[in-house]
Design an enzyme around this catalytic site. Structure first.
Site, PDB file in Angstrom:
ATOM      1  N   ALA A  65       2.236  -3.737  -5.040  1.00 29.56           N
ATOM      2  CA  ALA A  65       1.834  -2.024  -4.208  1.00 29.56           C
ATOM      3  C   ALA A  65       2.822  -2.186  -2.549  1.00 29.56           C
ATOM      4  CB  ALA A  65       0.368  -2.701  -3.524  1.00 29.56           C
ATOM      5  N   GLY A 108       0.130  -5.761  -6.966  1.00 28.26           N
ATOM      6  CA  GLY A 108      -0.076  -4.549  -8.618  1.00 28.26           C
ATOM      7  C   GLY A 108       0.376  -3.831  -9.344  1.00 28.26           C
ATOM      8  N   GLU A 111      -1.154  -6.765 -11.555  1.00 28.82           N
ATOM      9  CA  GLU A 111      -2.440  -6.013 -12.553  1.00 28.82           C
ATOM     10  C   GLU A 111      -2.555  -4.299 -13.319  1.00 28.82           C
ATOM     11  OE1 GLU A 111      -2.770  -6.172  -7.945  1.00 28.82           O
ATOM     12  OE2 GLU A 111      -5.034  -6.778  -8.425  1.00 28.82           O
ATOM     13  N   GLU A 131       0.174 -11.888  -3.894  1.00 30.49           N
ATOM     14  CA  GLU A 131      -1.074 -11.421  -2.276  1.00 30.49           C
ATOM     15  C   GLU A 131      -1.004 -12.568  -1.745  1.00 30.49           C
ATOM     16  OE1 GLU A 131      -1.143 -10.758  -5.828  1.00 30.49           O
ATOM     17  OE2 GLU A 131      -1.297  -8.218  -5.777  1.00 30.49           O
TER      18      GLU A 131
HETATM   19  C1  HXC Z   1       7.627  -1.982  -0.123  1.00 22.41           C
HETATM   20  C2  HXC Z   1       9.655  -3.206  -2.285  1.00 22.41           C
HETATM   21  C3  HXC Z   1       8.175  -4.660  -2.647  1.00 22.41           C
HETATM   22  C4  HXC Z   1       6.846  -4.440  -2.603  1.00 22.41           C
HETATM   23  C5  HXC Z   1      10.164  -4.783  -3.175  1.00 22.41           C
HETATM   24  N1  HXC Z   1      10.656  -3.886  -2.963  1.00 22.41           N
HETATM   25  N2  HXC Z   1       9.452  -4.919  -3.555  1.00 22.41           N
HETATM   26  N3  HXC Z   1       9.425  -2.755  -1.240  1.00 22.41           N
HETATM   27  N4  HXC Z   1       6.752  -2.799  -1.483  1.00 22.41           N
HETATM   28  N5  HXC Z   1       6.145  -4.679  -3.127  1.00 22.41           N
HETATM   29  C6  HXC Z   1      11.983  -3.787  -1.878  1.00 22.41           C
HETATM   30  C7  HXC Z   1      12.779  -4.307  -1.022  1.00 22.41           C
HETATM   31  O1  HXC Z   1      12.194  -4.568   0.105  1.00 22.41           O
HETATM   32  C8  HXC Z   1      14.072  -4.079  -1.620  1.00 22.41           C
HETATM   33  O2  HXC Z   1      14.148  -2.613  -0.252  1.00 22.41           O
HETATM   34  C9  HXC Z   1      13.669  -3.568  -2.558  1.00 22.41           C
HETATM   35  O3  HXC Z   1      12.648  -2.836  -3.383  1.00 22.41           O
HETATM   36  C10 HXC Z   1      14.770  -4.297  -3.844  1.00 22.41           C
HETATM   37  O4  HXC Z   1      13.710  -5.853  -3.274  1.00 22.41           O
HETATM   38  P1  HXC Z   1      14.881  -6.824  -2.862  1.00 22.41           P
HETATM   39  O5  HXC Z   1      13.550  -7.474  -2.430  1.00 22.41           O
HETATM   40  O6  HXC Z   1      16.388  -6.799  -2.583  1.00 22.41           O
HETATM   41  O7  HXC Z   1      15.328  -7.627  -4.269  1.00 22.41           O
HETATM   42  P2  HXC Z   1      15.073  -8.659  -4.762  1.00 22.41           P
HETATM   43  O8  HXC Z   1      16.045 -10.063  -3.853  1.00 22.41           O
HETATM   44  O9  HXC Z   1      16.191  -9.254  -6.641  1.00 22.41           O
HETATM   45  O10 HXC Z   1      13.731  -9.729  -5.041  1.00 22.41           O
HETATM   46  C11 HXC Z   1      12.710  -8.897  -5.690  1.00 22.41           C
HETATM   47  C12 HXC Z   1      11.523  -9.428  -5.824  1.00 22.41           C
HETATM   48  C13 HXC Z   1      10.597  -9.088  -4.050  1.00 22.41           C
HETATM   49  C14 HXC Z   1      11.300 -11.262  -5.662  1.00 22.41           C
HETATM   50  C15 HXC Z   1      10.132  -8.915  -6.552  1.00 22.41           C
HETATM   51  O11 HXC Z   1      11.316  -7.543  -3.746  1.00 22.41           O
HETATM   52  C16 HXC Z   1       9.456  -9.265  -3.749  1.00 22.41           C
HETATM   53  O12 HXC Z   1       9.216 -10.253  -3.966  1.00 22.41           O
HETATM   54  N6  HXC Z   1       8.867  -7.914  -3.561  1.00 22.41           N
HETATM   55  C17 HXC Z   1       7.731  -8.720  -2.772  1.00 22.41           C
HETATM   56  C18 HXC Z   1       6.661  -8.978  -4.645  1.00 22.41           C
HETATM   57  C19 HXC Z   1       5.590  -8.870  -3.601  1.00 22.41           C
HETATM   58  O13 HXC Z   1       5.276  -9.765  -2.598  1.00 22.41           O
HETATM   59  N7  HXC Z   1       4.037  -7.746  -4.386  1.00 22.41           N
HETATM   60  C20 HXC Z   1       3.210  -7.694  -4.537  1.00 22.41           C
HETATM   61  C21 HXC Z   1       2.760  -6.689  -2.964  1.00 22.41           C
HETATM   62  S1  HXC Z   1       0.883  -6.901  -2.930  1.00 22.41           S
HETATM   63  P3  HXC Z   1      15.448  -2.516   0.736  1.00 22.41           P
HETATM   64  O14 HXC Z   1      15.534  -0.980   1.317  1.00 22.41           O
HETATM   65  O15 HXC Z   1      15.212  -3.885   1.855  1.00 22.41           O
HETATM   66  O16 HXC Z   1      16.605  -3.012  -0.345  1.00 22.41           O
HETATM   67  C22 HXC Z   1       0.584  -5.927  -3.597  1.00 22.41           C
HETATM   68  C23 HXC Z   1      -0.842  -5.770  -3.752  1.00 22.41           C
HETATM   69  C24 HXC Z   1      -2.444  -5.549  -4.812  1.00 22.41           C
HETATM   70  O17 HXC Z   1       0.705  -5.915  -4.691  1.00 22.41           O
HETATM   71  C25 HXC Z   1      -3.787  -4.920  -4.017  1.00 22.41           C
HETATM   72  C26 HXC Z   1      -3.603  -3.557  -5.461  1.00 22.41           C
HETATM   73  C27 HXC Z   1      -2.193  -2.174  -5.924  1.00 22.41           C
END
Ligand code: HXC
Length: 257
Positions: A65, A108, A111, A131
């Protein structure tokens, strides 16, 4: 194009939906939810389509998400608009959906892949439910579908620690149907979807319903549901053609009715 965050294309009898927010690793914001479910419903209604494929990029299927969008959300608004509830529309699609996953399938994203009927992964794929690291929990089925897919031990490990699992571990544990080299995952997914889409459509739809019952019903109910479904399929022209083709030692030519 009617869509901002996805690319949509019909290739033969396959409906392809490609998540397309590369700068955000295909993070799933509200707009993506509306567009994916809308495009999937349109393919579902299109008689020329027999199977759907949902994919992302080589680097990311979807990194979850959209955290930047969620950062602004409050609980009452989430409740009133049923935040994430719109994704349930995808589970009402009656045709098979193949998820073609490369790179990150997190939160997400994992999922979403699990809402599809099968997952074909590249050997670079990484799955996880991170999450918990954000102070929240999965919200579109992660705590329910992951446990059904990989069992209690691994699902609990993944959800509680938020760690990622690679494609090999995902295949070993039953989340993923096939792992293929990174360069081949789309071709493999499309080839698989084309083969599925060539089958009799009413049989495919009945089969998807039956497979779905395995999670929802008791064994006795599921077996009865399956038997009623196969009995009904004896009404189709396609099953006559399928059986005639076998007897005549030729390939079937399904007309999808
Ligand atoms: C918004 C995101 C994002 C996310 C990555 N980005 N994941 N933006 N929401 N979930 C953005 C980063 O901010 C960054 O933007 C760009 O994408 C590249 O990501 P990086 O982090 O620079 O890349 P990297 O170092 O290769 O790391 C990749 C990664 C990391 C390990 C996937 O991005 C990460 O941990 N992302 C979050 C993963 C996460 O927590 N997902 C769960 C979300 S909660 P900029 O602008 O800085 O370049 C969820 C709830 C579900 O899903 C509920 C129902 C839907």
């Amino acid at each position: 194009a009617p869509y901002d965050t996805i690319l949509v294309e019909r290739r033969g009898r396959v409906g392809l939906v490609t998540l397309n927010r590369p700068k955000a690793l295909n993070a799933l914001n509200r707009r993506v939810m509306h567009e994916v479910t809308h495009a999937a419903a349109a393919f579902d209604a299109d008689p020329e389509v027999g199977c759907l494929v949902i994919t992302g990029s080589e680097r990311a299927f979807a990194a979850g998400a959209d955290i930047k969008e969620m950062a602004e959300a409050d609980a009452i608004a989430m409740y009133m608009e049923d935040g994430f509830g719109g994704w349930m529309a995808l589970t009402r699609v009656r045709k098979p959906i193949v998820a073609a996953v490369s790179g990150f399938a997190l939160g997400g994203g994992c999922e979403l892949a699990m809402m599809c009927d099968m997952i074909i992964a590249s050997d670079t794929a990484k799955f996880g439910q991170p999450e918990i690291k954000l102070g929240i929990i999965p919200g579109i089925g992660g705590s329910q579908r992951l446990i059904r897919a990989v069992g209690k031990a691994k699902a609990t490990d993944l959800c509680l620690t938020g760690r990622m699992m690679d494609a090999q571990e995902a295949e070993r544990s039953g989340l993923v149907a096939r792992v293929v080299p990174a360069g081949d995952f789309m071709a493999e997914a499309m080839k698989t979807a084309e083969a599925i889409a060539a089958m009799s459509l009413p049989a495919l739809m009945a089969l998807k319903e039956c497979l779905g019952r395995a999670d929802e019903a008791s064994l006795a109910e599921g077996l009865l549901f399956e038997r009623r479904a196969i009995q009904a399929l004896f009404a189709t022209a396609d099953r006559r053609e399928g059986m005639a083709a076998f007897v005549e030692k030729r390939a079937p030519n399904f007309t999808h009715r």
